[in-house]
Structure formats: C-alpha cells, structure tokens
Design a protein around this motif. Structure first.
Motif, PDB file in Angstrom:
ATOM      1  N   ARG A  36       0.831  -1.200   0.000  1.00 37.09           N
ATOM      2  CA  ARG A  36       0.000   0.000   0.000  1.00 37.09           C
ATOM      3  C   ARG A  36       0.875   1.264   0.000  1.00 37.09           C
ATOM      4  O   ARG A  36       0.620   2.214  -0.731  1.00 37.09           O
ATOM      5  N   GLU A  37       1.953   1.256   0.804  1.00 37.18           N
ATOM      6  CA  GLU A  37       2.818   2.423   0.884  1.00 37.18           C
ATOM      7  C   GLU A  37       3.638   2.599  -0.389  1.00 37.18           C
ATOM      8  O   GLU A  37       3.722   3.690  -0.953  1.00 37.18           O
ATOM      9  N   LEU A  38       4.255   1.511  -0.854  1.00 35.04           N
ATOM     10  CA  LEU A  38       5.153   1.626  -2.008  1.00 35.04           C
ATOM     11  C   LEU A  38       4.390   1.801  -3.317  1.00 35.04           C
ATOM     12  O   LEU A  38       4.917   2.397  -4.268  1.00 35.04           O
ATOM     13  N   ASP A  39       3.173   1.310  -3.378  1.00 35.25           N
ATOM     14  CA  ASP A  39       2.363   1.551  -4.577  1.00 35.25           C
ATOM     15  C   ASP A  39       2.025   3.035  -4.727  1.00 35.25           C
ATOM     16  O   ASP A  39       1.869   3.541  -5.848  1.00 35.25           O
ATOM     17  N   LEU A  40       1.911   3.717  -3.598  1.00 36.42           N
ATOM     18  CA  LEU A  40       1.682   5.161  -3.661  1.00 36.42           C
ATOM     19  C   LEU A  40       2.879   5.858  -4.296  1.00 36.42           C
ATOM     20  O   LEU A  40       2.723   6.825  -5.053  1.00 36.42           O
ATOM     21  N   LEU A  41       4.105   5.374  -3.985  1.00 36.57           N
ATOM     22  CA  LEU A  41       5.296   5.926  -4.630  1.00 36.57           C
ATOM     23  C   LEU A  41       5.283   5.632  -6.122  1.00 36.57           C
ATOM     24  O   LEU A  41       5.587   6.495  -6.938  1.00 36.57           O
ATOM     25  N   LYS A  42       4.935   4.401  -6.484  1.00 38.00           N
ATOM     26  CA  LYS A  42       4.876   4.027  -7.901  1.00 38.00           C
ATOM     27  C   LYS A  42       3.875   4.878  -8.666  1.00 38.00           C
ATOM     28  O   LYS A  42       4.089   5.237  -9.824  1.00 38.00           O
ATOM     29  N   ASN A  43       2.776   5.178  -7.999  1.00 37.32           N
ATOM     30  CA  ASN A  43       1.707   5.947  -8.642  1.00 37.32           C
ATOM     31  C   ASN A  43       1.903   7.457  -8.488  1.00 37.32           C
ATOM     32  O   ASN A  43       1.012   8.240  -8.813  1.00 37.32           O
ATOM     33  N   LEU A  44       3.079   7.842  -7.959  1.00 38.33           N
ATOM     34  CA  LEU A  44       3.463   9.252  -7.847  1.00 38.33           C
ATOM     35  C   LEU A  44       2.485  10.061  -7.014  1.00 38.33           C
ATOM     36  O   LEU A  44       2.157  11.212  -7.349  1.00 38.33           O
ATOM     37  N   ASP A  45       2.018   9.452  -5.918  1.00 39.54           N
ATOM     38  CA  ASP A  45       1.175  10.200  -4.995  1.00 39.54           C
ATOM     39  C   ASP A  45       1.999  11.339  -4.396  1.00 39.54           C
ATOM     40  O   ASP A  45       3.066  11.119  -3.814  1.00 39.54           O
ATOM     41  N   SER A  46       1.511  12.571  -4.542  1.00 39.18           N
ATOM     42  CA  SER A  46       2.295  13.752  -4.186  1.00 39.18           C
ATOM     43  C   SER A  46       2.711  13.756  -2.718  1.00 39.18           C
ATOM     44  O   SER A  46       3.877  14.006  -2.397  1.00 39.18           O
ATOM     45  N   ASP A  47       1.778  13.483  -1.818  1.00 36.37           N
ATOM     46  CA  ASP A  47       2.105  13.512  -0.394  1.00 36.37           C
ATOM     47  C   ASP A  47       3.144  12.460  -0.035  1.00 36.37           C
ATOM     48  O   ASP A  47       4.051  12.707   0.763  1.00 36.37           O
ATOM     49  N   THR A  48       3.001  11.273  -0.613  1.00 36.95           N
ATOM     50  CA  THR A  48       3.932  10.188  -0.296  1.00 36.95           C
ATOM     51  C   THR A  48       5.314  10.446  -0.871  1.00 36.95           C
ATOM     52  O   THR A  48       6.331  10.242  -0.205  1.00 36.95           O
ATOM     53  N   THR A  49       5.376  10.911  -2.130  1.00 37.96           N
ATOM     54  CA  THR A  49       6.679  11.159  -2.736  1.00 37.96           C
ATOM     55  C   THR A  49       7.438  12.246  -1.992  1.00 37.96           C
ATOM     56  O   THR A  49       8.645  12.136  -1.766  1.00 37.96           O
ATOM     57  N   GLN A  50       6.746  13.294  -1.577  1.00 39.83           N
ATOM     58  CA  GLN A  50       7.417  14.359  -0.837  1.00 39.83           C
ATOM     59  C   GLN A  50       7.837  13.902   0.553  1.00 39.83           C
ATOM     60  O   GLN A  50       8.793  14.430   1.127  1.00 39.83           O
ATOM     61  N   LYS A  51       7.151  12.896   1.070  1.00 37.84           N
ATOM     62  CA  LYS A  51       7.530  12.357   2.373  1.00 37.84           C
ATOM     63  C   LYS A  51       8.898  11.696   2.306  1.00 37.84           C
ATOM     64  O   LYS A  51       9.657  11.685   3.266  1.00 37.84           O
ATOM     65  N   TYR A  52       9.222  11.141   1.126  1.00 40.61           N
ATOM     66  CA  TYR A  52      10.485  10.426   0.969  1.00 40.61           C
ATOM     67  C   TYR A  52      11.543  11.214   0.210  1.00 40.61           C
ATOM     68  O   TYR A  52      12.658  10.743   0.036  1.00 40.61           O
ATOM     69  N   ILE A  53      11.242  12.393  -0.261  1.00 39.80           N
ATOM     70  CA  ILE A  53      12.250  13.226  -0.920  1.00 39.80           C
ATOM     71  C   ILE A  53      11.895  14.688  -0.665  1.00 39.80           C
ATOM     72  O   ILE A  53      11.356  15.376  -1.513  1.00 39.80           O
ATOM     73  N   SER A  54      12.173  15.142   0.536  1.00 48.84           N
ATOM     74  CA  SER A  54      11.850  16.513   0.915  1.00 48.84           C
ATOM     75  C   SER A  54      13.136  17.265   1.224  1.00 48.84           C
ATOM     76  O   SER A  54      14.203  16.685   1.404  1.00 48.84           O
ATOM     77  N   TYR A  55      13.016  18.587   1.280  1.00 46.27           N
ATOM     78  CA  TYR A  55      14.200  19.414   1.516  1.00 46.27           C
ATOM     79  C   TYR A  55      14.852  19.087   2.846  1.00 46.27           C
ATOM     80  O   TYR A  55      16.060  19.238   3.023  1.00 46.27           O
TER      81      TYR A  55
END
Length: 373
Positions: A36-55
C-alpha cells in the motif's frame, strides 16, 4: 498405545497448522501494508513522494522552508517515475510485535544524479562569484531544487537495483495493525541512496572539481571573467589607462583560454592536480613592448614629452602591442585543493587562476607618471 501416539501426532500436526496459519496471516498483513505504501510511490502520490524526498532530508543544512514548493513537487514526481519494487521475504518475530520485509528496489541512478547536481551547483557558485551583484545573491533552497528539476527533466538517467529491509511494528490494539518504521536509512534506500551521495565529500574527485572550475571559466563572458580573475587589481588606482589595460588582457584571456586536466595526487585532506593551461603569451607581449618602449625613450620626443605624456605614451604603446598580439602559450600548472569535509575546494581560486592566465602581466609593467624621469 497406538491410539495415544496417533492422537499426539494429530495434536502436534494441528499446532503446526495453527502456527503456520497465524504466521501466514501476519505475513500477508505485512505485505499488504508494504504494498500500500510503495504503490503510492509508484503511482506518484504527491504527499507520499514528498515524504520520501523533501528538503529536510536532501538538504539538512537548510533551516528555512522553501517559499515556492512547485519545484520540490516536480522533483519528487520525476525522481519516482521509474520506481519499482519486489517483496523478497517477510519475517515476523515470535511475539509478533516486530517484523521485517526484505525488498529489491528499482530506483533512478541516484549516484549519477548526485554527481551531476554537485557539478551544476559548483558551477553556479563560481558564476555567482563572478557576478557584479555577489553580495545580493545566495544559492537558495529554491535554486537547489530548480537544478534538480532541470537535471531530471533534461538528462536520461538509468535505473539501478538495490536491496532494502523495511522494519515494521505491530500496534497494540485488537486489530494488531502493522506500521512501517520510517527512519533515515529507509528514506535513503527509497531514493536510491541520494541522501548519502549528496553528502559524500569525495563523490567529486579533485580532477572533477578542477574541471568544473576550468570549464566554467571557459564559458564565461568577458565581464564575468574579469570579475572572477580580479582583473581590477591591475587597475586598482582607477586610472583610465589601467582600466583599458585590464579590459584588453581579459579579452585576450577570453579569446585564447583552453585547458586539459591531468593526474591528481591525494594525501589526506589535500590534493594536487596537474593541468595544462593555454593563454595569451605575456612574455612575447612584454618583449615586443620593451623593444618599442626602449626605442621611444631613446628618442628626442621622449625628452620633450615630459613625465605625464611619457606615461600616457607608454600605456598607449602597451595597449597597441596587446591588441596586435596573437601569440599563445601553454603553461604547466599545479593546483592545490583542500577537502573541508563537505567537498574538494580550490582556495582563493580567482587569484590562482589570475596568476596562471595573466602571467607576467598580472600587474602593470608601466611605471606611474610621478616615478618616471
């Protein structure tokens, strides 16, 4: 007796089935949470992607949040566009409070991205040093993300595989839901090691670093080059003739400059790098100038002109010799770099390059008017 043994066997078999059934059920729950978590990354979910690559993770030295987050959001989406994963194994501990999921991740080549980013960042820092408005400009967080976005948009990065282990904890409620334990190691794995690569002080070698310096100089405008090489030191008095001299020399450097980088020698935090620099032939200019000057000074006109006019005439002659000169020379130079724990740096770069490029004309050979006899 046989009946007793048979019953014991059935009880043992039942326990095994029950244990395996429970374990399999927990493993399935864990897999679902991870998917569920990694599929959000695959699907480019904005909140999830920024959670793992933020300033905060990529640039921990930055204390202020970005005022414009559009580049950050685009960087996140571009970075994870080829992200994929495979769950290899799930292990649950005996008390079923902790678990681990072993994964194989497919991520963008973060090492190559980090190299390109740090080169581009150094180039911009050098360009800022050559700007007329250096005091009013800083390399901001927005600038960093703008660079990342440009690199991800224009460069074709390959994908790489790396293994990763995700740790999970079970909640204490009746449902016993599993939650992924987020930590720096996991975040670094999910971005392909980018966090570590960006803070690696040796990711750019001394040769790479010097090449960025030289390549940036080669592509500067004449104004930028003059600022960076501190050409004003030749015209420190504000004298109009000296200003013309500085401008003429910078123009010559701009037209003739080329380079090749050789071998490096590293000893701890210090490195020396050999380089071959092509620039205008200052020795030939001085030789021709001195010849013309001697002819003029031995003439009657020089006596009649007086000191001020001789001074002006000397500069006019030097400028004329510089304008006519087309000779170039190759200089073997050794540059010293220091690693400050963040990266390799060329100390007092503008002065070092100025000496290499201007040669014997790094200061004016014409005496001031009040010193001429």
């Amino acid at each position: 007796m046989k009946s007793v043994k048979y019953l014991l066997f059935l009880l043992l078999l039942l326990c095994v089935f029950l244990f395996c059934g429970c374990t399999g059920k927990e493993e399935k729950k864990i897999e679902e949470v991870v998917k569920r978590e990694l599929d959000l990354l695959k699907n480019l979910d904005s909140d999830t992607t920024q959670k793992y690559i933020s300033y905060q993770e990529l640039f921990p030295e930055e204390t202020e949040a970005a005022s414009d987050t559009s580049d950050i959001e685009e960087v996140s989406s571009l970075f994870f566009q080829d992200f994929d994963y495979k769950i290899l194994n799930v292990n649950v501990d005996k008390d079923k409070k902790n678990a681990q999921a072993d994964l194989r991740l497919v991520t963008l080549d973060a090492h190559a991205l980090a190299e390109d980013f740090l080169k581009a960042q150094l180039k911009q820092e050098i360009s800022l040093a050559a700007s007329d408005q250096t005091d009013d400009q800083t390399f901001s967080l927005e600038d960093r993300y703008r660079l990342l976005r440009e690199l991800l948009s224009t460069n074709d990065y390959q994908t790489v595989e790396r293994n990763c282990t995700i740790s999970l904890s079970a909640s204490q409620d009746e449902e016993k839901n599993w939650e992924i334990r987020r930590n720096n190691s996991l975040e670094n794995d999910l971005v392909g090691g980018l966090m570590n690569y960006l803070t690696d002080p040796d990711i750019l070698s001394p040769e790479d670093t010097l090449t960025v310096y030289l390549d940036t100089l080669k592509n500067m405008s004449t104004d930028e080059l003059g600022n960076y090489l501190n050409a004003d030191s030749i015209a420190s008095s504000g004298d109009s003739e000296k200003i013309q001299l500085a401008d003429a020399l910078v123009e010559h450097v701009h037209d003739s400059f080329d380079y090749s980088v050789g071998e490096a020698s590293v000893s701890g935090y210090y490195a020396t790098v050999d380089a071959t620099i092509t620039t205008f032939d200052s020795d030939a200019i001085l030789k021709n100038y001195q010849k013309e000057l001697d002819t003029y000074l031995s003439s009657v006109d020089a006596v009649i002109d007086g000191s001020q006019k001789r001074y002006e005439k000397s500069y006019s002659m030097l400028l004329d010799v510089i304008d006519k000169s087309t000779a170039t020379k190759t200089v073997e130079t050794t540059f010293t770099l220091i690693n400050d724990g963040a990266s390799w740096k060329l100390e007092d770069a503008g002065t070092v390059f100025g000496q290499a490029l201007f040669g014997n004309l790094s200061s004016s050979p014409v005496e001031d008017a009040d010193t001429q006899s």
